[in-house]
Design a protein around this motif. Structure first.
Motif, PDB file in Angstrom:
ATOM      1  N   GLU A  89      -2.052   4.037   5.048  1.00  0.00           N
ATOM      2  CA  GLU A  89      -1.969   4.232   3.780  1.00  0.00           C
ATOM      3  C   GLU A  89      -3.163   3.197   2.943  1.00  0.00           C
ATOM      4  O   GLU A  89      -3.688   3.423   2.105  1.00  0.00           O
ATOM      5  N   ALA A  90      -3.425   1.970   3.772  1.00  0.00           N
ATOM      6  CA  ALA A  90      -4.506   1.033   3.508  1.00  0.00           C
ATOM      7  C   ALA A  90      -5.870   1.766   3.649  1.00  0.00           C
ATOM      8  O   ALA A  90      -6.517   1.833   2.811  1.00  0.00           O
ATOM      9  N   LEU A  91      -6.004   2.343   4.886  1.00  0.00           N
ATOM     10  CA  LEU A  91      -7.231   3.203   5.021  1.00  0.00           C
ATOM     11  C   LEU A  91      -7.338   4.182   3.871  1.00  0.00           C
ATOM     12  O   LEU A  91      -8.500   4.438   3.490  1.00  0.00           O
ATOM     13  N   ILE A 119      -3.115  -3.670  -6.613  1.00  0.00           N
ATOM     14  CA  ILE A 119      -3.211  -4.172  -5.220  1.00  0.00           C
ATOM     15  C   ILE A 119      -3.895  -5.403  -5.304  1.00  0.00           C
ATOM     16  O   ILE A 119      -3.508  -6.257  -4.706  1.00  0.00           O
ATOM     17  N   ILE A 120      -5.057  -5.383  -5.937  1.00  0.00           N
ATOM     18  CA  ILE A 120      -5.916  -6.831  -5.876  1.00  0.00           C
ATOM     19  C   ILE A 120      -4.947  -7.647  -6.322  1.00  0.00           C
ATOM     20  O   ILE A 120      -4.891  -9.080  -5.895  1.00  0.00           O
ATOM     21  N   GLU A 121      -4.258  -7.525  -7.441  1.00  0.00           N
ATOM     22  CA  GLU A 121      -3.248  -8.665  -8.140  1.00  0.00           C
ATOM     23  C   GLU A 121      -2.535  -9.213  -7.109  1.00  0.00           C
ATOM     24  O   GLU A 121      -2.251 -10.229  -7.071  1.00  0.00           O
ATOM     25  N   MET A 122      -1.805  -8.176  -6.400  1.00  0.00           N
ATOM     26  CA  MET A 122      -0.620  -8.507  -5.255  1.00  0.00           C
ATOM     27  C   MET A 122      -1.316  -9.245  -4.105  1.00  0.00           C
ATOM     28  O   MET A 122      -0.733 -10.366  -3.951  1.00  0.00           O
ATOM     29  N   LEU A 123      -2.480  -8.728  -3.942  1.00  0.00           N
ATOM     30  CA  LEU A 123      -3.062  -9.569  -2.824  1.00  0.00           C
ATOM     31  C   LEU A 123      -3.503 -10.926  -3.079  1.00  0.00           C
ATOM     32  O   LEU A 123      -3.474 -12.041  -2.476  1.00  0.00           O
ATOM     33  N   PHE A 169       0.802  -1.328   0.015  1.00  0.00           N
ATOM     34  CA  PHE A 169       0.108   0.008  -0.070  1.00  0.00           C
ATOM     35  C   PHE A 169       0.935   1.276  -0.137  1.00  0.00           C
ATOM     36  O   PHE A 169       0.362   2.213  -0.362  1.00  0.00           O
ATOM     37  N   GLU A 170       2.177   1.173   0.496  1.00  0.00           N
ATOM     38  CA  GLU A 170       3.089   2.394   0.708  1.00  0.00           C
ATOM     39  C   GLU A 170       3.460   2.580  -0.861  1.00  0.00           C
ATOM     40  O   GLU A 170       3.643   3.531  -1.297  1.00  0.00           O
ATOM     41  N   ILE A 171       3.520   1.640  -1.698  1.00  0.00           N
ATOM     42  CA  ILE A 171       4.129   1.780  -3.091  1.00  0.00           C
ATOM     43  C   ILE A 171       2.981   1.995  -4.113  1.00  0.00           C
ATOM     44  O   ILE A 171       3.206   2.734  -4.861  1.00  0.00           O
ATOM     45  N   ASN A 172       1.729   1.319  -3.943  1.00  0.00           N
ATOM     46  CA  ASN A 172       0.884   1.208  -5.102  1.00  0.00           C
ATOM     47  C   ASN A 172      -0.310   2.013  -4.542  1.00  0.00           C
ATOM     48  O   ASN A 172      -0.819   2.208  -3.426  1.00  0.00           O
TER      49      ASN A 172
END
Length: 430
Positions: free
Chosen positions: A99-101, A70-74, A61-64
């Motif tokens: 960052e996620a919030l 994000i969904i791809e990586m999760l 979340f810090e990078i994207n």
């Protein structure tokens, strides 16, 4: 256990204008369980991410900022494809990753086909600072301890069926009245914290419940000391620990000087705001007039503070179980009963309850139902003397006037007597 919040979550899922959902509420009220239970029963699958346990998640979340990336990586982390509409994505302890919030707003704007639900401890204190979360881009749902109806359904499903069927102005048979009063007394002792209710159902051992309550208080007080924001953690603890003695005073009004000698509003008001935002205490304002709209008449410097769970208040006050079960009068009976009624009333009406107090009279709670103003008197036993209450009814002649007590469900002249165990159904009964 069945939780009423599931119905709200189902409505959220069906809503075409749905935004990512954020659950807020005190620690240990069952937010994680609710999210997983919802994912298990209402989606093809769910994926669960805990920012407190998995530090490496934060870097995503810090990078994207792109929600599809994000969904791809999760998906890669959990080893399964996260599907729009079909997979519930759960972010727990999200306060550990601001960052996620913040990313939730990008999900709302660019990838709203994904169903996202988040929760965290002390999230309310973050949400109270608008810069720290995506204002207007999330749906919020408050989660509280189990209310009396949830407790009854979990602990005595057969009696709950009867309770659930009670209609307006229904005659309640004495056998059921007595059994429901017994359940009410148990609820005063156990409260609505899921761990306490679960332990009671499994073991029926009040000593175990007492131990859990003690540990919960320790967890909360430890949270205060870990808090390192601009609000002084020592003052948060002092306010929290003063609530029992504040409620034990004849008028129950919160006094800064009772927290610490010479205490002033400026010393403790931020600590109070923090505790209210964290979901740990419920604040009830005094109103200068019992008129619609109630909130226009708030006396912001006059209020009472109650604990968010009646079982925890009973534990903090050191009330012996026997005092509750043996129909004796004890010093703290009034405040404990008020705390219980307030806990059941929360969320039933658009406007939170108030109280009315001046030199000559006091009304325990004042409710606003649409444009109607309803005075409420609360009695811990069967006593029905209440001069201020009766005087107000004679003068104002309100459409409804409610007295909560251990008496049966019936009309006493202009007053409707509602047994304490029906406090959760009051909106339906009027």
């Amino acid at each position: 256990m069945k939780r009423n919040a599931i119905a709200d979550m189902i409505n959220w899922k069906k809503d075409a204008e749905r935004k990512p959902l954020v659950l807020k509420g005190a620690r240990q009220v069952g937010k994680t369980w609710l999210m997983k239970e919802f994912g298990k029963n209402y989606y093809k699958s769910f994926v669960y991410f805990n920012f407190d346990e998995e530090d490496t998640l934060k870097s995503i979340f810090e990078i994207n900022k792109n929600p599809h990336r994000i969904i791809e990586m999760l998906s890669m982390i959990v080893g399964e494809k996260i599907l729009p509409e079909e997979t519930l994505v759960i972010f727990d302890e999200i306060q550990e990753c601001p960052e996620a919030l913040n990313t939730l707003k990008y999900f709302k704007e660019k990838a709203n086909e994904y169903h996202i639900i988040a929760a965290g401890s002390l999230l309310g204190t973050l949400l109270a600072k608008p810069k720290s979360y995506p204002v207007g881009m999330v749906n919020l749902l408050d989660i509280y301890p189990l209310t009396f109806d949830e407790f009854l359904e979990a602990s005595d499903p057969v009696l709950f069926c009867y309770y659930d069927s009670i209609q307006k102005e229904q005659q309640i048979e004495e056998i059921f009245h007595n059994r429901l009063l017994e359940a009410y007394n148990n609820y005063l002792i156990i409260g609505g914290m899921p761990e306490c209710v679960d332990s009671w159902i499994k073991y029926k051992d009040p000593a175990r419940v007492h131990q859990i309550q003690r540990e919960l208080i320790e967890v909360y007080e430890s949270d205060f000391s870990k808090h390192n924001g601009k609000v002084n953690s020592g003052r948060i603890l002092m306010v929290f620990r003063s609530i029992v003695s504040q409620l034990a005073k004849p008028n129950e009004k919160f006094m800064y000087g009772a927290v610490r000698e010479g205490g002033r509003a400026r010393d403790f008001e931020e600590a109070i705001e923090w505790l209210v935002s964290a979901g740990m205490i419920n604040r009830v304002y005094n109103v200068s007039k019992m008129e619609h709209p109630l909130s226009a008449f708030d006396k912001l410097d006059q209020f009472k503070l109650f604990i968010f769970d009646t079982g925890l208040l009973k534990h903090m006050a050191g009330i012996d179980n026997g005092a509750i079960l043996l129909k004796t009068d004890y010093q703290f009976k009034g405040p404990l009963t008020e705390n219980y009624v307030l806990q059941q009333l929360r969320g039933q009406f658009e406007i939170e309850p108030r109280y009315y107090s001046n030199k000559n009279s006091e009304i325990d709670f004042v409710l606003q139902n649409s444009m109607e103003i309803i005075p409420v008197e609360i009695k811990g036993g069967e006593d029905k003397s209440a001069p201020s209450f009766k005087r107000y009814i004679a003068d104002a002649q309100p459409k409804h006037a409610l007295r909560f007590s251990k008496r049966g469900y019936r009309k006493d002249g202009a007053i409707t007597n509602i047994p304490l165990y029906l406090a959760r159904k009051v909106k339906d009964l009027i």
